[in-house]
Design a protein around this motif. Structure first.
Motif, PDB file in Angstrom:
ATOM      1  N   ILE A  17      -2.372  -2.010  41.976  1.00 13.40           N
ATOM      2  CA  ILE A  17      -3.478  -1.872  43.071  1.00 13.40           C
ATOM      3  C   ILE A  17      -3.448  -3.081  43.888  1.00 13.40           C
ATOM      4  N   LEU A  18      -3.647  -3.925  43.226  1.00 12.23           N
ATOM      5  CA  LEU A  18      -3.870  -5.578  43.632  1.00 12.23           C
ATOM      6  C   LEU A  18      -2.477  -5.957  44.786  1.00 12.23           C
ATOM      7  N   GLY A  19      -1.307  -5.389  44.054  1.00 13.37           N
ATOM      8  CA  GLY A  19      -0.161  -5.792  44.878  1.00 13.37           C
ATOM      9  C   GLY A  19       0.156  -7.296  45.381  1.00 13.37           C
ATOM     10  N   ASP A  20       0.349  -7.642  46.577  1.00 13.74           N
ATOM     11  CA  ASP A  20       0.261  -9.058  46.789  1.00 13.74           C
ATOM     12  C   ASP A  20      -1.089  -9.508  47.332  1.00 13.74           C
ATOM     13  N   ARG A  21      -2.037  -8.863  47.450  1.00 13.01           N
ATOM     14  CA  ARG A  21      -3.166  -9.265  48.131  1.00 13.01           C
ATOM     15  C   ARG A  21      -4.168 -10.238  47.112  1.00 13.01           C
ATOM     16  N   LYS A  22      -5.366 -10.781  47.689  1.00 11.02           N
ATOM     17  CA  LYS A  22      -6.079 -11.526  46.771  1.00 11.02           C
ATOM     18  C   LYS A  22      -7.406 -10.796  46.641  1.00 11.02           C
ATOM     19  N   PHE A  23      -7.985 -11.070  45.322  1.00  6.45           N
ATOM     20  CA  PHE A  23      -9.261 -10.333  45.248  1.00  6.45           C
ATOM     21  C   PHE A  23     -10.381 -11.339  46.354  1.00  6.45           C
ATOM     22  N   SER A  24     -11.531 -10.464  46.499  1.00  6.86           N
ATOM     23  CA  SER A  24     -12.548 -10.938  47.688  1.00  6.86           C
ATOM     24  C   SER A  24     -13.277 -12.101  47.178  1.00  6.86           C
ATOM     25  N   ASP A  25     -13.245 -12.983  47.871  1.00  5.88           N
ATOM     26  CA  ASP A  25     -13.829 -14.208  47.716  1.00  5.88           C
ATOM     27  C   ASP A  25     -15.408 -14.248  47.358  1.00  5.88           C
ATOM     28  N   ASP A  26     -15.997 -13.000  47.882  1.00  4.07           N
ATOM     29  CA  ASP A  26     -17.508 -12.443  47.557  1.00  4.07           C
ATOM     30  C   ASP A  26     -17.786 -12.282  46.170  1.00  4.07           C
ATOM     31  N   VAL A  27     -16.494 -11.987  45.451  1.00  2.00           N
ATOM     32  CA  VAL A  27     -16.647 -11.496  44.130  1.00  2.00           C
ATOM     33  C   VAL A  27     -16.140 -12.251  43.043  1.00  2.00           C
ATOM     34  N   ARG A  28     -16.844 -12.381  41.841  1.00  2.00           N
ATOM     35  CA  ARG A  28     -16.425 -13.233  40.654  1.00  2.00           C
ATOM     36  C   ARG A  28     -15.525 -12.041  39.774  1.00  2.00           C
ATOM     37  N   VAL A  29     -14.258 -12.191  39.544  1.00  5.74           N
ATOM     38  CA  VAL A  29     -13.476 -11.451  38.918  1.00  5.74           C
ATOM     39  C   VAL A  29     -13.131 -12.100  37.711  1.00  5.74           C
ATOM     40  N   LEU A  30     -13.678 -11.151  36.658  1.00  8.45           N
ATOM     41  CA  LEU A  30     -13.368 -11.712  35.210  1.00  8.45           C
ATOM     42  C   LEU A  30     -12.508 -10.810  34.535  1.00  8.45           C
ATOM     43  N   ILE A  31     -11.422 -11.277  34.112  1.00  6.10           N
ATOM     44  CA  ILE A  31     -10.368 -10.281  33.485  1.00  6.10           C
ATOM     45  C   ILE A  31     -10.268 -10.721  31.965  1.00  6.10           C
ATOM     46  N   ILE A  32     -10.421 -10.031  31.045  1.00  7.58           N
ATOM     47  CA  ILE A  32     -10.623 -10.388  29.485  1.00  7.58           C
ATOM     48  C   ILE A  32      -9.760  -9.341  28.731  1.00  7.58           C
ATOM     49  N   PRO A  33      -8.482  -9.759  28.400  1.00  5.00           N
ATOM     50  CA  PRO A  33      -7.967  -8.790  27.501  1.00  5.00           C
ATOM     51  C   PRO A  33      -8.508  -8.482  26.156  1.00  5.00           C
ATOM     52  N   ALA A  34      -8.318  -6.978  25.657  1.00  5.76           N
ATOM     53  CA  ALA A  34      -9.140  -6.879  24.544  1.00  5.76           C
ATOM     54  C   ALA A  34      -8.442  -7.502  23.182  1.00  5.76           C
ATOM     55  N   SER A  35      -7.309  -8.122  22.962  1.00  2.00           N
ATOM     56  CA  SER A  35      -7.032  -8.537  22.179  1.00  2.00           C
ATOM     57  C   SER A  35      -5.790  -9.719  22.464  1.00  2.00           C
ATOM     58  N   ARG A  36      -5.299 -10.448  21.302  1.00  2.00           N
ATOM     59  CA  ARG A  36      -4.110 -11.318  21.575  1.00  2.00           C
ATOM     60  C   ARG A  36      -2.880 -10.482  21.861  1.00  2.00           C
ATOM     61  N   ASP A  37      -2.595  -9.502  21.325  1.00  2.00           N
ATOM     62  CA  ASP A  37      -1.401  -8.618  21.596  1.00  2.00           C
ATOM     63  C   ASP A  37      -1.440  -8.106  22.936  1.00  2.00           C
ATOM     64  N   GLU A  38      -2.630  -7.792  23.330  1.00  2.00           N
ATOM     65  CA  GLU A  38      -2.674  -7.249  24.878  1.00  2.00           C
ATOM     66  C   GLU A  38      -2.626  -8.288  25.943  1.00  2.00           C
ATOM     67  N   TYR A  39      -3.178  -9.618  25.331  1.00  2.00           N
ATOM     68  CA  TYR A  39      -2.953 -10.548  26.360  1.00  2.00           C
ATOM     69  C   TYR A  39      -1.674 -10.959  26.295  1.00  2.00           C
ATOM     70  N   MET A  40      -0.667 -10.991  25.288  1.00  2.00           N
ATOM     71  CA  MET A  40       0.383 -11.371  25.262  1.00  2.00           C
ATOM     72  C   MET A  40       1.385 -10.651  26.061  1.00  2.00           C
ATOM     73  N   LYS A  41       1.171  -9.358  26.105  1.00  5.09           N
ATOM     74  CA  LYS A  41       2.000  -8.384  26.806  1.00  5.09           C
ATOM     75  C   LYS A  41       1.794  -8.306  28.394  1.00  5.09           C
ATOM     76  N   THR A  42       0.324  -8.698  28.553  1.00  4.34           N
ATOM     77  CA  THR A  42      -0.029  -8.967  30.028  1.00  4.34           C
ATOM     78  C   THR A  42       0.546 -10.117  30.590  1.00  4.34           C
ATOM     79  N   LEU A  43       0.654 -11.383  29.549  1.00  5.72           N
ATOM     80  CA  LEU A  43       1.317 -12.239  30.244  1.00  5.72           C
ATOM     81  C   LEU A  43       2.647 -12.567  30.302  1.00  5.72           C
ATOM     82  N   ARG A  44       3.325 -11.936  29.413  1.00  4.09           N
ATOM     83  CA  ARG A  44       4.732 -11.819  29.740  1.00  4.09           C
ATOM     84  C   ARG A  44       5.002 -10.959  30.752  1.00  4.09           C
TER      85      ARG A  44
END
Lengths: 165, 417
Positions: B312-339
Motif C-alpha cells: 500500500i505504501l509503494g514509493d510514498r512516505k508516511f505522513s510527517d504528522d504521524v508517528r509510525v511504529l513498526i514492530i515485528p512479532a518475532s525475530r523470524d518475522e523480523y528476518m523475513k521482513t528484513l530480507r
C-alpha cells in the motif's frame, strides 16, 4: 461496608494500568488502582468497602495484579452482574470474593451493603438481593483459603477427577 | 451423542467421555510464562511448596512485554526469571525471539489436540494450530508449574461458520473485528469459539492466528480452528513427530450457539474507542486525525501484515504528522521482513522500526500516548488507557487500514489509496 459503583465492561487496564505491572505487592499496586479512570477511589476507599459493577467485570488481561490491587486497597468482595472468566478465577485464587448478583442496578454508590455469605444474599437500604453460589470446585478452593493453601495440601494431583457443574 | 472438538480434546486427555460443563483436572502439554506474569507465578509455585517444576521441557519462558527492560524493576524481574530457568533447566528464549504467542506457535510448542496454558489472556492464539489453549492467571500458573495439570471447566462451543472470499484489502482482522462487534465483549464468556466454513478452510495460518488471538475479546476461553492440511503443513517441520490425524467436531455435536458470517461484502472494519466490540465500517470514522500508527503485536505483527502495508505504501512516505511504529512479532518475522527489503522501505518512509516485542500494545514501556492523542493500532485492545493516557483514544484496524492511514495522517479506507 460502603458501595463503590461501577458500570459494565470494567477492564483490567482500568483496574491497574499496564505500566505498573512490574510490581506485584498488593499495597503498592493499590496506589494506582483505577488510576485515570476513577481517581477518587484510591484516595477515599476504606478497608472493607465493596465494589459493585454491571456486566463483564474484569475483562481483558490475565494480570492477577487486578484482584491484588483491589485487595491492597482493602476491598475483599466484588459484586457484579457477570465477571470475565480469568478475573473471576484469579479473584478466587487470591482471596478476593467475586459474587454474581443479577440486580446490581438497584445498589447505589455510597450506600451501605452487608453480605450474608451463609444466606446467599446482600442487603442494602432494607432490600435483599440474592447472589449466585460459588461453583462447587471453586468453593473447595475458597474453603481451603485460596489456591496456594489448596495446593499445599496435596502432594500430587489426581488427573481427570471430574465433577458435574 | 456427538462431541465438539473441545470435548474430544478433553475426552482423549482424560480417557473417558467428557462433556461441556464437566470440571476436570487435566494434564497440560505446555505452559508459557512471560516477564509480566511469570515472576508472580514462580513466587506462587514456591509458596505452594514447589521445588522442582513438573517437567522443564514442557515449559516455555520468554520476555516480550518490557523489552529491553525499561526499568530497574523490570530488569530485576527478568533476572529473577532467568535464574529460575537456569536452576530448573527450563529453556528460556529470553528477549531474543519476540512476542510469546507468535513464538510459541512458530517454535512448534502447540499442536492439534494439545492442551496449552499461558499466563497471558491472548494464549487462545494457539487455537489457530488446533490446540485447546487458554489464558490463566499467575496463581493458576504456579499450580501448573508444580503439578503439570489444572482444573478446567470444559466450555460449551459457539460454532462460527464463515463463508465467502475476502475483497481486496479486506482480511482476517476485519473479519474478527466484525465478529467481535456482533458477538459482543462478553458474548462468548466461558465458551469456546469454533471457527469453521470455507473462509477459514482456505485461510493461511497468519489469519487464523489473528482470529484465534481475539477470541478473548469476546470473553471466550478458546478460539479454535479445526486442524486441516494448512495446519499440518505449518507443523510439518516444527513438530515432525506429530503425524496428521483427524480432529473435528461430530456432525451431531451440540453447540450453545451457531453464528454465520459471509465475508463477500465485508469492508475494512475499525474498533472505535474504548471497546473492542464498538466496531464500525471504516467510512464511518474515515478522516479522523491520528497521531500514532502502530503496526505490530501478536495480532498483526507478521510478515504478511508488513508485506501488505509495504504494498500500500509503494514509493510514498508516511505522513510527517504521524508517528509510525513498526514492530515485528518475532525475530523470524523480523528476518523475513528484513530480507524482503521492507524494513528499509519503512525506515525510508519515516517509520520507527523496533525489535520484536509487545511495544505499545500493553502501554508498558514505550510508545505511550499523551492526553488527547489518537492511536490507530493493529493490536487487539482499545481499552481506555491501554496505550498511555486515559484521555487518549485507541482505534483498532488491519495492517492495510493502518498503512493507508499512516500515509494520509487520518483514518483511511485502504481501498482508496
Amino acid at each position: 461496608m460502603r458501595i463503590w459503583k461501577f458500570g459494565n465492561d470494567i477492564d483490567t487496564d482500568a483496574i491497574i494500568p499496564g505500566r505498573y505491572l512490574t510490581e506485584y505487592d498488593p499495597k503498592k499496586l493499590a496506589e494506582h488502582v483505577f488510576e485515570g479512570t476513577r481517581d477518587d477511589f484510591r484516595i477515599a476507599v476504606k478497608e472493607g468497602d465493596v465494589v459493585v459493577a454491571g456486566r463483564n467485570f474484569g475483562c481483558g488481561s490475565s494480570r492477577e495484579h487486578a484482584p491484588l490491587a483491589l485487595l491492597g486497597a482493602g476491598v475483599k468482595i466484588v459484586v457484579a452482574e457477570s465477571f470475565a472468566r480469568i478475573f473471576y478465577r484469579n479473584s478466587v485464587n487470591t482471596g478476593l470474593l467475586p459474587l454474581i448478583c443479577p440486580d446490581t442496578g438497584a445498589l447505589l454508590e455510597g450506600h451501605d451493603l452487608t453480605v450474608d455469605l451463609a444466606g446467599g444474599s446482600l442487603e442494602s437500604e432494607g432490600a435483599r438481593y440474592p447472589f449466585e453460589a460459588v461453583p462447587p470446585f471453586m468453593q473447595e478452593i475458597v474453603d481451603a483459603g485460596g489456591l496456594v493453601e489448596y495446593a499445599k495440601q496435596m502432594k500430587e494431583v489426581e488427573l481427570c477427577t471430574k465433577s458435574q457443574q | 451423542m456427538g462431541a465438539t472438538l473441545v470435548e474430544k480434546i478433553f475426552s482423549t486427555r482424560c480417557g473417558k467421555e467428557i462433556e461441556a460443563g464437566d470440571v476436570v483436572m487435566a494434564a497440560v502439554d505446555r505452559a508459557m510464562i512471560h516477564d509480566i506474569t511469570g515472576p508472580l507465578a514462580i513466587q506462587k509455585f514456591r509458596e505452594m511448596g514447589g521445588e522442582r517444576v513438573f517437567d522443564p521441557a514442557r515449559i516455555v519462558m520468554l520476555f516480550d512485554h518490557q523489552v529491553p527492560a525499561d526499568s530497574i524493576q523490570a530488569a530485576e524481574n527478568q533476572k529473577f526469571m532467568r535464574e529460575f530457568a537456569l536452576r530448573q533447566g527450563i529453556h528460556n528464549y529470553d528477549l531474543r525471539e519476540g512476542v510469546c504467542h507468535q513464538v510459541v506457535l512458530e517454535k512448534g510448542h502447540a499442536a492439534p489436540g494439545e492442551i496449552v496454558v499461558g499466563s497471558d489472556s491472548h494464549t487462545c492464539t494457539y487455537g489457530a494450530a488446533g490446540a485447546f489453549a487458554t489464558g490463566i492467571g499467575s496463581t493458576d500458573m504456579g499450580f501448573v508449574l508444580k503439578f503439570g495439570a489444572l482444573y478446567f471447566r470444559v466450555p460449551d462451543s459457539i460454532r462460527v461458520e464463515v463463508n465467502g472470499a475476502f475483497a481486496p484489502r479486506v482480511g482476517a482482522k476485519d473479519l474478527i473485528l466484525s465478529i467481535a462487534g456482533d458477538i459482543g465483549a462478553d458474548g462468548a464468556t466461558y465458551q469456546a469459539l469454533e471457527f469453521t466454513g470455507e473462509t477459514f478452510e482456505s485461510m493461511p495460518m497468519p489469519g487464523r492466528m489473528t482470529c484465534s488471538n481475539m477470541a478473548i475479546e469476546m470473553g471466550a476461553k478458546a478460539g479454535i480452528v479445526p486442524p486441516d492440511a494448512i495446519t499440518w503443513e505449518y507443523l510439518r517441520e516444527r513438530r515432525p513427530e506429530v503425524r496428521p490425524f483427524p480432529l473435528k467436531s461430530d456432525e451431531d455435536a451440540t453447540y450453545s450457539e451457531m453464528r454465520e458470517f459471509d465475508v463477500t461484502d465485508l469492508v475494512p472494519q475499525v474498533a472505535v474507542p474504548h471497546n473492542v466490540d464498538n466496531v464500525v465500517d471504516v467510512d464511518e470514522v474515515a478522516g479522523t486525525h491520528v497521531d500514532q500508527v502502530f503496526i505490530g503485536s501478536c495480532t498483526n505483527g507478521r510478515y504478511e501484515d508488513f508485506a501488505e502495508a509495504a504494498e500500500i505504501l509503494g514509493d510514498r512516505k508516511f505522513s510527517d504528522d504521524v508517528r509510525v511504529l513498526i514492530i515485528p512479532a518475532s525475530r523470524d518475522e523480523y528476518m523475513k521482513t528484513l530480507r524482503a527489503g521492507l524494513i528499509e522501505k519503512f525506515v525510508e518512509a519515516g517509520a520507527l522500526v523496533e525489535a520484536p516485542c509487545c511495544g505499545p500494545c500493553m502501554g508498558g514501556s514505550f510508545g505511550l500516548l499523551a492526553p488527547g492523542e489518537v492511536s490507530l493500532s493493529t493490536s487487539n485492545r482499545n481499552f481506555r488507557g491501554r496505550q498511555g493516557s486515559t484521555e487518549a483514544e485507541v482505534y483498532l484496524c488491519s495492517a492495510a487500514t493502518a498503512a493507508a492511514s499512516a500515509i494520509t495522517g487520518e483514518i483511511t479506507d485502504p481501498r482508496e489509496v
